[in-house]
Motif scaffolding. Sequence first.
Motif, mmCIF file in Angstrom:
data_model
loop_
_atom_site.group_PDB
_atom_site.id
_atom_site.type_symbol
_atom_site.label_atom_id
_atom_site.label_comp_id
_atom_site.label_asym_id
_atom_site.label_seq_id
_atom_site.Cartn_x
_atom_site.Cartn_y
_atom_site.Cartn_z
ATOM 1 N N SER A 213 40.878 33.498 35.995
ATOM 2 C CA SER A 213 40.750 34.137 37.303
ATOM 3 C C SER A 213 39.382 34.780 37.449
ATOM 4 O O SER A 213 38.812 35.273 36.483
ATOM 5 C CB SER A 213 41.839 35.211 37.453
ATOM 6 O OG SER A 213 41.635 35.984 38.616
ATOM 7 N N ILE A 214 38.869 34.794 38.662
ATOM 8 C CA ILE A 214 37.592 35.470 38.921
ATOM 9 C C ILE A 214 37.761 36.985 38.792
ATOM 10 O O ILE A 214 36.819 37.714 38.502
ATOM 11 C CB ILE A 214 37.025 35.070 40.305
ATOM 12 C CG1 ILE A 214 35.516 35.338 40.366
ATOM 13 C CG2 ILE A 214 37.757 35.737 41.431
ATOM 14 C CD1 ILE A 214 34.686 34.416 39.511
ATOM 15 N N ASP A 215 38.981 37.499 39.020
ATOM 16 C CA ASP A 215 39.311 38.894 38.711
ATOM 17 C C ASP A 215 39.782 38.973 37.270
ATOM 18 O O ASP A 215 40.409 38.037 36.759
ATOM 19 C CB ASP A 215 40.431 39.396 39.636
ATOM 20 C CG ASP A 215 39.919 39.877 40.978
ATOM 21 O OD1 ASP A 215 39.335 40.962 41.037
ATOM 22 O OD2 ASP A 215 40.112 39.128 41.964
ATOM 23 N N TYR A 216 39.534 40.091 36.622
ATOM 24 C CA TYR A 216 39.946 40.204 35.218
ATOM 25 C C TYR A 216 41.459 40.320 35.094
ATOM 26 O O TYR A 216 42.164 40.575 36.076
ATOM 27 C CB TYR A 216 39.203 41.358 34.544
ATOM 28 C CG TYR A 216 39.752 42.754 34.700
ATOM 29 C CD1 TYR A 216 39.890 43.574 33.583
ATOM 30 C CD2 TYR A 216 40.109 43.287 35.944
ATOM 31 C CE1 TYR A 216 40.375 44.868 33.698
ATOM 32 C CE2 TYR A 216 40.585 44.573 36.064
ATOM 33 C CZ TYR A 216 40.724 45.359 34.934
ATOM 34 O OH TYR A 216 41.211 46.650 35.052
ATOM 35 N N GLY A 217 41.971 40.090 33.879
ATOM 36 C CA GLY A 217 43.410 39.969 33.669
ATOM 37 C C GLY A 217 44.230 41.153 34.117
ATOM 38 O O GLY A 217 45.354 40.990 34.596
ATOM 39 N N GLN A 218 43.696 42.361 33.972
ATOM 40 C CA GLN A 218 44.441 43.566 34.302
ATOM 41 C C GLN A 218 44.334 43.971 35.779
ATOM 42 O O GLN A 218 44.878 45.002 36.183
ATOM 43 C CB GLN A 218 43.969 44.719 33.416
ATOM 44 C CG GLN A 218 44.479 44.640 31.984
ATOM 45 C CD GLN A 218 45.970 44.874 31.911
ATOM 46 O OE1 GLN A 218 46.458 45.977 32.136
ATOM 47 N NE2 GLN A 218 46.722 43.818 31.590
ATOM 48 N N SER A 219 43.674 43.163 36.574
ATOM 49 C CA SER A 219 43.550 43.481 37.999
ATOM 50 C C SER A 219 44.917 43.492 38.679
ATOM 51 O O SER A 219 45.745 42.612 38.444
ATOM 52 C CB SER A 219 42.650 42.457 38.699
ATOM 53 O OG SER A 219 42.599 42.706 40.088
#
Length: 274
Positions: A213-219
């Motif tokens: 994902s372009i957002d990190y995993g914890q987003s």
Amino acid sequence: MKISKIYFLIYIVMIASCDKKAERSKEIISSQKTQFPKGQIIDLTHDFSEETIYWVTAKEFEMEVVAKGITDKGYYYAANNFATAEHGGTHIDAPIHFAENTQTVDEIPLSNLIGNAIKIDVSENSIASPDYLISIEDLKNWEEENGEISKGSIILLETGFSKLYPDKLKYLGTKERGEEAVKKLHFPGLAPEAAKWLVENRNIHAIGIDTPSIDYGQSQDFQSHISLLSNNIPAFENLTNLDKLPSKDFQVIALPMKIKGGSGAPLRIIAILN
């Protein structure tokens, strides 16, 4: 006699016209050949198979063998059916994925998917910290060494995580699936403020990363997706072989399955080195 001469003149004009058209066709073909970039081709795409990594709530890849072998008529024949979610393996996030009234997969201009590209390598930091957020400082550090990110660039972000693929525990942070597994995801991504900075300060065509994902995993709110996709900047996810690319001076061709109305699609993406 006069009629014969007229027909002869018409014939000569037609031949000359055909010759001109043929020469023009040759010029067009020659022009097309010279425009296509030449150089080493690097495949940035993971295979699709039962090992392909999907988002923990998405349908995984399934392939059914329909036929494989010699037919009763004596020739070999093979065919399969496959089923899968839009978002998994090497794929594209179309703007509509996180932004209403934006482009679907089939509406993304090819000019946004083909063009000059750069690579920003943050693998040294991200491998040491699975929750690493690629910052504005990382982007500016690249520019200090390579010059300002050019208008219309495709940006590829190398975290080094593709080397962990397809080990789900190492690549995703968990082997579990379902809604509860979302909370256990750990992998690097683009910081929301960095995504916003790119949108506001650099006119890029697309962005890609070698994580899920372009957002990190914890987003929890996917703000990087929202910033980019709201501005019709598509994202490529689960890339590979970014370590084989230079920091700049290469081209990318990223062609997704053209799903009408799709929010995403499997993607075949390559880089061509100058």
